[in-house]
Design a protein around this motif. Sequence first.
Motif, PDB file in Angstrom:
ATOM      1  N   CYS A 243      34.291  46.391  38.532  1.00  0.00           N
ATOM      2  CA  CYS A 243      33.981  45.923  39.977  1.00  0.00           C
ATOM      3  C   CYS A 243      34.794  46.219  40.988  1.00  0.00           C
ATOM      4  O   CYS A 243      34.457  46.899  42.053  1.00  0.00           O
ATOM      5  N   ARG A 245      37.248  43.883  42.944  1.00  0.00           N
ATOM      6  CA  ARG A 245      37.791  42.966  43.418  1.00  0.00           C
ATOM      7  C   ARG A 245      39.150  42.326  42.930  1.00  0.00           C
ATOM      8  O   ARG A 245      39.827  41.422  43.531  1.00  0.00           O
ATOM      9  N   ARG A 246      39.152  42.480  41.512  1.00  0.00           N
ATOM     10  CA  ARG A 246      40.555  42.296  40.864  1.00  0.00           C
ATOM     11  C   ARG A 246      40.861  40.796  40.465  1.00  0.00           C
ATOM     12  O   ARG A 246      42.052  40.248  40.816  1.00  0.00           O
ATOM     13  N   CYS A 247      39.888  39.885  40.467  1.00  0.00           N
ATOM     14  CA  CYS A 247      40.017  38.530  40.188  1.00  0.00           C
ATOM     15  C   CYS A 247      40.713  38.363  38.861  1.00  0.00           C
ATOM     16  O   CYS A 247      40.319  39.107  37.658  1.00  0.00           O
ATOM     17  N   PHE A 249      40.889  36.233  36.542  1.00  0.00           N
ATOM     18  CA  PHE A 249      40.391  35.578  35.341  1.00  0.00           C
ATOM     19  C   PHE A 249      39.234  36.464  34.847  1.00  0.00           C
ATOM     20  O   PHE A 249      38.443  36.190  33.916  1.00  0.00           O
ATOM     21  N   CYS A 250      39.004  37.620  35.424  1.00  0.00           N
ATOM     22  CA  CYS A 250      37.669  38.316  34.993  1.00  0.00           C
ATOM     23  C   CYS A 250      37.865  39.441  34.217  1.00  0.00           C
ATOM     24  O   CYS A 250      38.650  40.252  34.165  1.00  0.00           O
ATOM     25  N   ASP A 253      35.919  43.128  35.113  1.00  0.00           N
ATOM     26  CA  ASP A 253      36.684  44.031  36.146  1.00  0.00           C
ATOM     27  C   ASP A 253      37.915  44.737  35.470  1.00  0.00           C
ATOM     28  O   ASP A 253      38.422  45.657  36.210  1.00  0.00           O
ATOM     29  N   GLU A 285      28.088  43.832  37.837  1.00  0.00           N
ATOM     30  CA  GLU A 285      29.124  42.897  38.126  1.00  0.00           C
ATOM     31  C   GLU A 285      28.927  42.439  40.093  1.00  0.00           C
ATOM     32  O   GLU A 285      28.736  41.490  40.233  1.00  0.00           O
ATOM     33  N   THR A 329      28.496  39.752  44.815  1.00  0.00           N
ATOM     34  CA  THR A 329      29.385  38.959  45.381  1.00  0.00           C
ATOM     35  C   THR A 329      28.803  38.647  46.844  1.00  0.00           C
ATOM     36  O   THR A 329      27.807  39.153  47.219  1.00  0.00           O
ATOM     37  N   LYS A 388      38.736  38.460  46.538  1.00  0.00           N
ATOM     38  CA  LYS A 388      37.428  38.231  46.199  1.00  0.00           C
ATOM     39  C   LYS A 388      36.429  38.366  47.473  1.00  0.00           C
ATOM     40  O   LYS A 388      35.100  38.650  47.445  1.00  0.00           O
TER      41      LYS A 388
HETATM   42  S1  SF4 Z   1      34.925  37.713  39.125  1.00  0.00           S
HETATM   43 FE1  SF4 Z   1      33.178  39.066  39.893  1.00  0.00          FE
HETATM   44  S2  SF4 Z   1      34.144  39.463  42.047  1.00  0.00           S
HETATM   45 FE2  SF4 Z   1      36.036  39.043  40.683  1.00  0.00          FE
HETATM   46  S3  SF4 Z   1      36.427  41.044  39.921  1.00  0.00           S
HETATM   47 FE3  SF4 Z   1      35.138  39.630  38.499  1.00  0.00          FE
HETATM   48  S4  SF4 Z   1      33.204  40.688  38.909  1.00  0.00           S
HETATM   49 FE4  SF4 Z   1      34.551  41.129  40.527  1.00  0.00          FE
END
Ligand code: SF4
Length: 596
Positions: A243, A245-247, A249-250, A253, A285, A329, A388
């Motif tokens: 992805c 965006r580097r969240c 918890f993801c 990504d 994603e 997103t 995000k």
């Molecule tokens: S949660 Fe969604 S926006 Fe955030 S890194 Fe993961 S895929 Fe990307």
Amino acid sequence: MSSPIPASATQAPADGGRLIVLTAPLTEAIDHAGYFIQMAMASLPIWMEGVINRKYPKWREVEHNEDGSARYMPAGVRLVEKSLQREYCNDDIVACFPDDLAKFVGPRTRVVAVSTHNPLGVTFAAGVYTSIFGSSRMPINSHYSRELFAQIKASPYRDNFKVIVGGSGGWQIIQTDTYEELSVDCVVEGRSESVDTLELFRKAIQGEELPRRVEVKHPLEREANLFPDTRTTFGVVEMTTGCGRRCKFCVPDLNPQIDLPKEKIMDAVRANVRHGNKQISLATEDMFIWGQVHTDTPFYFPNREALVDLYSDIVNTPGVEQHVLSHCTIAPAVVDPLLIKQLSDLLLPKSPIHFPYLSSHPEKKALAPLIGLETGSIRMAKQIMSSKGVPFSIEDWPSVVLEGLRVLNENNWFPAMTLIVGNPGETDEDVMETIDLVYELERRGLFAFLIPSIFTPLHDTRMEKETGVTQTRQLTPLQWQLMMKCWKMNLRPGQYSWWGPMAWRVGSIGMWLYKLRRLNGPNFTWPLLMFSGAIPEKTMQRMGKIYRGKPLRVKTRRELIASLKPRDWPYLRADNGDMPIEYVPRIDAQAMTAQP
Ligand code: SF4
Ligand code: B12
């Protein structure tokens, strides 16, 4: 319900069986227009299976090829099949539904490989609903996954073959240490294309011991990803990996950010149609990064022309009658509203989703991608997902959500938006800010199907070791209010999701009296009364029983655009309006061509 061990299991297949047998839980393999059937199976407990049976009476009637193999399988299974075909001949490999295992597993079989998405239901947005109803580990999908493993375990040839599990849900077996119970020899984390995966199959075929857990590398080059050349469940064809965006918890990504080549996507679309699929869905994603990965433009300024070109070719492929969006997103809707409009014009006619009370489309069609909202608290957002909303500052996250949703709703996009409840360190103030955002959404007449789920520390993520709320009893009154307010709002227009209202109505006051007040604790009571509508919300607010959401000061699109740094201005599209006053258009820096 089917019995775990079909009577035919004791009869050897006439040809001795296939060397490698691939399968997936029935509930993850079934195909249907739109994704809802599988999402419901992931969320409803097994005792509510009757709801599914009533809504989809024929859901177990799957289609077969002439040799008894599965006509469709999840994309993951298809790629394992393709990966193995590089080394083994087609006759050595078969992909079949669980009920047909006995036709293919025989004395010759050396590997039974299972691909699974969510076998034990311990992921987010799945366990929480079943746990509210009192059986946290047994969503319908989990029941059928366990049934599949029981069937493999009971095979008379079990000693001859190894069981290898892969797919996005494999980690659940590692984390719950259910190898013995499920009779799994090895869990593979990563993609089947990897040479390490092939090496593992080689070892299994030679009868060597396998490690319990193997991590294999993700291909880094877009050309290295394989594509299905037969039919996939829901017509899933991969569009991107990773992805960007580097969240924190993801999981997805963690994979490299890759947008896959258009000609390969189109070949897989045509292959699906050739094998009888009428539906296509591009797995991603964030669909909006496609065509903008590793270009001179930052990936969060979508490549409008490339996206429109790709989706146009897909929906105009002869034989494609339905198309469903997967994930995206929300910031791109604020960045480029005209892109949303152009995609709507293309995609709405082929959407199988109808929202009669919401859609302004003549046939009431709608688009419903999955989007992460996660939290309305800026403090929390900074901590867990600071990028995000890029190019916008995370300080503006609530405005980005509301403004993006306005653009989406105006174009008949009514997304399913996930929220995380019980993040590690979440305070009452954080929950109040999220409730404020939800009330603001309601005040503005915006609609998203809000799916709150309890924080789940996902394997390998940067939050893997953190704990938030682990049981519904631990939820605070505010967290319960947030959950129940989301569901109350989801029911506003009545029938967008047939299973949500059904699940919640069944569980409402009667269930509370019967068992939920003991199970979920006293903090659940007032929020449940709010949800049921038994007492007006305003009265409860006056009584101090629930929190009154405060109105938010929300930035308009113009204000959001004005907040961008001048270095981002060249990537804005002037035809969307709201350009910063100081901006003097030179040439439009956006890559205007379709992806090569
Ligand atoms: S949660 Fe969604 S926006 Fe955030 S890194 Fe993961 S895929 Fe990307
Ligand atoms: C499309 C999709 C769906 C669709 C269709 C699923 C289907 N059956 O086809 C729908 C909407 C129905 C769906 C539902 C759900 N999904 Co989903 N989904 C996806 C998505 C976007 C793409 C999946 C996909 O097909 N990818 C393409 C294939 C090729 O990739 P793959 O399956 O991972 O396979 C590769 C490897 O894993 C490996 N592999 C796969 N199988 C095997 C087997 C062996 C033996 C080996 C060696 C290797 C191997 O090789 C393949 C590549 O070569 C992913 C996100 C993502 N980008 O992966 C989320 C994702 C997998 N889903 C997720 C979730 C949470 C869910 C739900 C629980 C959500 C919900 N509450 O409703 C449900 C569960 C459904 C169920 N049946 O229980 C999470 C998984 C988290 C987890 N497992 O812990 C993901 C990662 C999304 C996310 N952002 O976090 N999903």
